[in-house]
Design a protein around this motif. Structure first.
Motif, mmCIF file in Angstrom:
data_model
loop_
_atom_site.group_PDB
_atom_site.id
_atom_site.type_symbol
_atom_site.label_atom_id
_atom_site.label_comp_id
_atom_site.label_asym_id
_atom_site.label_seq_id
_atom_site.Cartn_x
_atom_site.Cartn_y
_atom_site.Cartn_z
ATOM 1 N N GLN A 16 0.825 -1.207 0.000
ATOM 2 C CA GLN A 16 0.000 0.000 0.000
ATOM 3 C C GLN A 16 0.862 1.261 0.000
ATOM 4 O OE1 GLN A 16 -3.153 0.189 -0.698
ATOM 5 N NE2 GLN A 16 -2.950 2.410 -0.678
ATOM 6 N N ARG A 19 2.391 1.542 -3.429
ATOM 7 C CA ARG A 19 1.393 2.028 -4.400
ATOM 8 C C ARG A 19 1.248 3.552 -4.294
ATOM 9 N NH1 ARG A 19 -2.303 -1.954 -6.359
ATOM 10 N NH2 ARG A 19 -2.078 -3.927 -5.278
ATOM 11 N N THR A 30 -1.296 2.816 -13.026
ATOM 12 C CA THR A 30 -1.362 1.378 -12.772
ATOM 13 C C THR A 30 -1.724 0.665 -14.065
ATOM 14 O OG1 THR A 30 -2.155 1.826 -10.535
ATOM 15 C CG2 THR A 30 -2.428 -0.422 -11.359
ATOM 16 N N ASP A 33 -3.025 -4.993 -11.650
ATOM 17 C CA ASP A 33 -3.253 -4.992 -10.209
ATOM 18 C C ASP A 33 -3.704 -6.383 -9.780
ATOM 19 O OD1 ASP A 33 -4.069 -4.651 -7.594
ATOM 20 O OD2 ASP A 33 -5.157 -2.795 -7.994
ATOM 21 N N TYR A 34 -2.890 -7.017 -8.947
ATOM 22 C CA TYR A 34 -3.207 -8.351 -8.448
ATOM 23 C C TYR A 34 -3.295 -8.314 -6.927
ATOM 24 C CZ TYR A 34 -2.122 -9.548 -13.210
ATOM 25 O OH TYR A 34 -2.122 -9.599 -14.586
ATOM 26 N N GLY A 35 -4.074 -7.364 -6.427
ATOM 27 C CA GLY A 35 -4.341 -7.269 -4.999
ATOM 28 C C GLY A 35 -3.095 -7.020 -4.175
ATOM 29 N N ASP A 36 -2.956 -7.786 -3.115
ATOM 30 C CA ASP A 36 -1.834 -7.614 -2.196
ATOM 31 C C ASP A 36 -0.559 -8.312 -2.653
ATOM 32 O OD1 ASP A 36 -3.398 -6.097 -0.539
ATOM 33 O OD2 ASP A 36 -3.962 -7.774 0.748
ATOM 34 N N ALA A 39 1.615 -5.508 -8.341
ATOM 35 C CA ALA A 39 1.035 -4.387 -9.071
ATOM 36 C C ALA A 39 2.073 -3.892 -10.071
ATOM 37 C CB ALA A 39 0.640 -3.257 -8.126
#
Length: 74
Positions: A16, A19, A30, A33-36, A39
């Motif tokens: 986070q 990002r 971006t 985006d593959y979540g946590d 990216a």
């Protein structure tokens, strides 16, 4: 033969915050985006910077790495 650098990956323990840095502060868009887990951000000249949280957590100094694109893997 190597065609180009596919991406440069930057391991991160806090995706986070990463990002926020790459997107909000640097203003990069971006592109994936593959979540946590992962990216990707595109630079103005078409290069890709990836944020990677899958690098082993026990590494004291995770290293930046790159992936190369080739037209003949053999």
């Amino acid at each position: 033969m190597i065609k180009k650098i596919a991406f440069i990956a930057h391991p991160t323990r806090d995706i986070q915050r990463s990002r926020e840095f790459f997107g909000d502060i640097l203003g990069l868009q971006t592109s994936a985006d593959y979540g946590d887990m992962w990216a990707e951000y595109d630079t103005p000249d078409g290069k890709t910077i990836a944020l990677d949280t899958m690098t082993p957590k026990n590494s004291d100094s995770p290293s930046v790495y790159m992936a190369l694109e080739t037209d003949d893997i053999e």
